[in-house]
Write an enzyme that holds these catalytic residues in place. Structure first.
Site, PDB file in Angstrom:
ATOM      1  N   THR A 145       0.870  -1.182   0.000  1.00 17.18           N
ATOM      2  CA  THR A 145       0.000   0.000   0.000  1.00 17.18           C
ATOM      3  C   THR A 145       0.902   1.225   0.000  1.00 17.18           C
ATOM      4  O   THR A 145       2.049   1.145   0.430  1.00 17.18           O
ATOM      5  CB  THR A 145      -0.856   0.065   1.276  1.00 17.18           C
ATOM      6  N   GLU A 182      -5.928  -3.914   0.200  1.00 16.03           N
ATOM      7  CA  GLU A 182      -6.203  -4.950   1.200  1.00 16.03           C
ATOM      8  C   GLU A 182      -7.431  -5.798   0.853  1.00 16.03           C
ATOM      9  O   GLU A 182      -7.666  -6.818   1.486  1.00 16.03           O
ATOM     10  CB  GLU A 182      -6.434  -4.315   2.581  1.00 16.03           C
ATOM     11  N   LYS A 205     -13.144  18.437  11.373  1.00 19.95           N
ATOM     12  CA  LYS A 205     -13.918  18.487  12.618  1.00 19.95           C
ATOM     13  C   LYS A 205     -14.069  19.928  13.075  1.00 19.95           C
ATOM     14  O   LYS A 205     -13.182  20.491  13.691  1.00 19.95           O
ATOM     15  CB  LYS A 205     -13.238  17.638  13.693  1.00 19.95           C
ATOM     16  N   TRP A 209     -18.645  16.845  12.390  1.00 17.07           N
ATOM     17  CA  TRP A 209     -17.880  16.398  11.227  1.00 17.07           C
ATOM     18  C   TRP A 209     -18.393  17.011   9.925  1.00 17.07           C
ATOM     19  O   TRP A 209     -19.604  17.074   9.692  1.00 17.07           O
ATOM     20  CB  TRP A 209     -17.981  14.871  11.095  1.00 17.07           C
TER      21      TRP A 209
HETATM   22  P1  AMP Z   1      -5.489   1.795  -2.299  1.00 15.06           P
HETATM   23  O1  AMP Z   1      -5.224   0.699  -1.348  1.00 15.06           O
HETATM   24  O2  AMP Z   1      -4.276   2.569  -2.672  1.00 15.06           O
HETATM   25  O3  AMP Z   1      -6.223   1.307  -3.487  1.00 15.06           O
HETATM   26  O4  AMP Z   1      -6.427   2.855  -1.568  1.00 15.06           O
HETATM   27  C1  AMP Z   1      -7.660   2.502  -1.005  1.00 15.06           C
HETATM   28  C2  AMP Z   1      -8.387   3.736  -0.551  1.00 15.06           C
HETATM   29  O5  AMP Z   1      -8.773   4.526  -1.678  1.00 15.06           O
HETATM   30  C3  AMP Z   1      -9.706   3.448   0.136  1.00 15.06           C
HETATM   31  O6  AMP Z   1      -9.526   3.113   1.496  1.00 15.06           O
HETATM   32  C4  AMP Z   1     -10.437   4.777  -0.039  1.00 15.06           C
HETATM   33  O7  AMP Z   1     -10.041   5.723   0.920  1.00 15.06           O
HETATM   34  C5  AMP Z   1      -9.975   5.221  -1.401  1.00 15.06           C
HETATM   35  N1  AMP Z   1     -10.980   4.878  -2.419  1.00 15.06           N
HETATM   36  C6  AMP Z   1     -10.983   3.844  -3.267  1.00 15.06           C
HETATM   37  N2  AMP Z   1     -12.060   3.883  -4.078  1.00 15.06           N
HETATM   38  C7  AMP Z   1     -12.772   4.980  -3.710  1.00 15.06           C
HETATM   39  C8  AMP Z   1     -13.998   5.580  -4.166  1.00 15.06           C
HETATM   40  N3  AMP Z   1     -14.706   5.101  -5.174  1.00 15.06           N
HETATM   41  N4  AMP Z   1     -14.419   6.695  -3.521  1.00 15.06           N
HETATM   42  C9  AMP Z   1     -13.727   7.225  -2.494  1.00 15.06           C
HETATM   43  N5  AMP Z   1     -12.558   6.732  -2.045  1.00 15.06           N
HETATM   44  C10 AMP Z   1     -12.085   5.621  -2.639  1.00 15.06           C
END
Ligand code: AMP
Length: 476
Positions: free
Chosen positions: A119, A265, A374, A379
């Site tokens: 990640t 994940e 916040k 929020w």
């Molecule tokens: P990654 O592991 O780099 O793919 O990042 C995952 C994170 O991307 C998630 O926990 C979200 O915070 C964000 N994310 C993924 N898809 C979306 C979506 N459609 N809308 C908003 N946030 C998203």
């Protein structure tokens, strides 16, 4: 075996060859900083690296710090093999041409590791997520469900999402299962012209990628008065998809946007928006509201939202809390990390996202937990502020951040990239919010920048933006 490569056929071959010979395919994100790259290669104990020729100069610089790496395979043919100072370097096509076509594939335990992806957080070292053969197969079967990717043999799929990020959303596995055509765009992932040409020449029916990629494509199409005739659907995820993108696809190109959410994940599929025009119980006047949500969990994924005390919250579309997720392709821990706060003993993974879930199971992300603003203890959703700002015709990109405020602890500030040539003032931007949200949600100020910083996976780097503007409301 680490790979640092774009979406192309040699990377695709490695995707299958490495796990099926019993090794682990560690896809490396080239957009990580040098220190992070060194960390992930060493932490993963990569022994060989398969790299695109474009990355040879990078590894010439890093090689001295990569402890376990025995050698490099450059993903090219002899004619394009670069000169290099790297030691123990091989040319991919030359290696293959010297081997027979026979190989005795081992029989592997389905729970054996197949691949590894780190990640890319904005703080701390990247964390490794191992996928097993089993989890990849289950994820693929889930992705192929009709209310999810609904891939068919006659489709032609273009994954613009990189193969080094969460298995390109599983498409390299899903497309061959149904036997459809797969188009791999190479290194130019955010080039509108390249994407349009590929879509047009190859008759692409389904394309998938993060919002920024589609902004580039849509801008190119507008500037050149072009229409996407063959594309039917796009899958957009990775960040919240602005409705301006959904509108442009629908109104100008007759393309439906499937809004999806997931994480490294979760392999990465977590929720998916089915075709709402064709969905029982969805009324025409609900579609615009529903498509902005991130979709429903497919069979295989369980969701829940919990409050600060850990108690589960109702699915009413209003209560919001920390989103937790569980399923056979949700990771149960990070690679070589004894304990992670995000994983609990019942298999629930704490996503770090804040969300609502409505009675029909549509989930909507309101924020990353650490990006929630916040104000006076209440929020404010930064994503909602960004969504409204992006609806303004002169706004190209917007970030809403919470920064210190002498009275309210935190107040929202909007940081904006205006469209080229637009004359836009802070007052105009703030007036745009009138009547669209509660007055106290409206940012106190809007500032303009030439560009906004992004993380290695293309998300807004809010940490950096907050750092830059942290004193905006506390100094004269
Ligand atoms: P990654 O592991 O780099 O793919 O990042 C995952 C994170 O991307 C998630 O926990 C979200 O915070 C964000 N994310 C993924 N898809 C979306 C979506 N459609 N809308 C908003 N946030 C998203």
């Amino acid at each position: 075996i680490g790979t640092m490569a774009w979406n192309d056929h040699r990377h695709f071959e490695a995707y299958y060859a490495i796990p099926c010979m019993g090794a682990i395919c560690h896809t490396i994100n080239p957009r990580l900083f040098a220190e992070q790259l060194i960390h992930v290669v060493n932490h993963a104990e990569d022994r060989w690296l398969m790299i695109d020729p474009l990355f040879v100069p990078l590894f010439e610089k890093l090689a001295g710090s990569l402890g376990d790496v025995q050698g490099y395979i450059v993903l090219t043919d002899v004619a394009h093999m670069p000169e290099t100072a790297l030691e123990n370097v091989h040319c991919y096509e030359e290696l293959l041409s010297n081997e027979t076509d026979e190989f005795k594939w081992p029989t592997l335990d389905e729970r054996a590791a197949s691949s590894l992806c780190y990640t890319s957080g904005t703080t701390g070292d990247p964390k490794g997520v191992i996928y097993s053969h089993r989890s990849n197969v289950l994820h693929t079967l889930t992705a192929l469900q009709p209310n999810v990717f609904d891939l068919r043999a006659g489709d032609c799929v273009l994954p613009v999402v990189p193969m080094f990020h969460a298995n390109a959303w599983g498409v390299p596995y899903a497309a061959p299962i149904v036997g459809c055509k797969l188009i791999l765009p190479g290194p130019k992932l955010a080039d509108g012209e390249v994407l349009y040409d590929l879509m047009d020449k190859e008759n692409v029916t389904l394309a998938m990628g993060v919002p920024t990629v589609w902004l580039a494509l849509l801008e190119y199409l507008d500037a050149n008065k072009l229409k996407l005739d063959k594309l039917q659907r796009t899958i957009v995820g990775g960040s919240a998809c602005p409705t301006a993108i959904m509108d442009a696809f629908r109104d100008k190109h007759d393309v439906f946007v499937h809004h999806a959410w997931g994480m490294t994940e979760t392999s990465p599929l977590g929720t998916f928006t089915p075709n709402l025009y064709d969905h029982p119980g969805v009324k025409a006047d609900e579609i615009d509201r529903l498509r902005a949500k991130q979709g429903k969990p497919p069979y295989g994924i369980e969701l829940k939202i919990v409050g600060p005390d850990g108690a589960e919250l109702p699915w009413n579309g209003e209560d919001y809390g920390t989103l937790k997720v569980r399923g056979p392709f949700v990771c149960s821990g990070y690679f070589k990390l004894d304990h992670s706060e995000a994983h609990d003993e019942d298999g629930w993974f704490d996503t770090g996202d804040v969300a609502t879930i409505d009675a029909r199971g549509f989930m909507e992300i309101t924020d990353r937990a650490k990006d929630v603003i916040k104000s006076g203890g209440e929020w404010i959703s930064s994503l909602e502020l960004e969504e409204i700002a992006m609806q303004h015709p002169d706004v190209a990109e917007a970030a809403a951040i919470g920064i210190s405020h002498p009275k309210w602890a935190e107040r929202p500030l909007l940081v904006i990239v205006a469209r080229k040539g637009a004359q836009l003032s802070s007052e105009e931007v703030l007036a745009w919010f009138k009547g669209k949200i509660a007055t106290w949600w409206t940012p106190d100020d809007a500032v303009f920048v030439d560009e906004l910083p992004h993380t290695a996976t293309g998300k807004l780097n809010k940490l950096e933006i907050r750092e830059k503007f942290k004193d905006h409301y506390t100094t004269d």
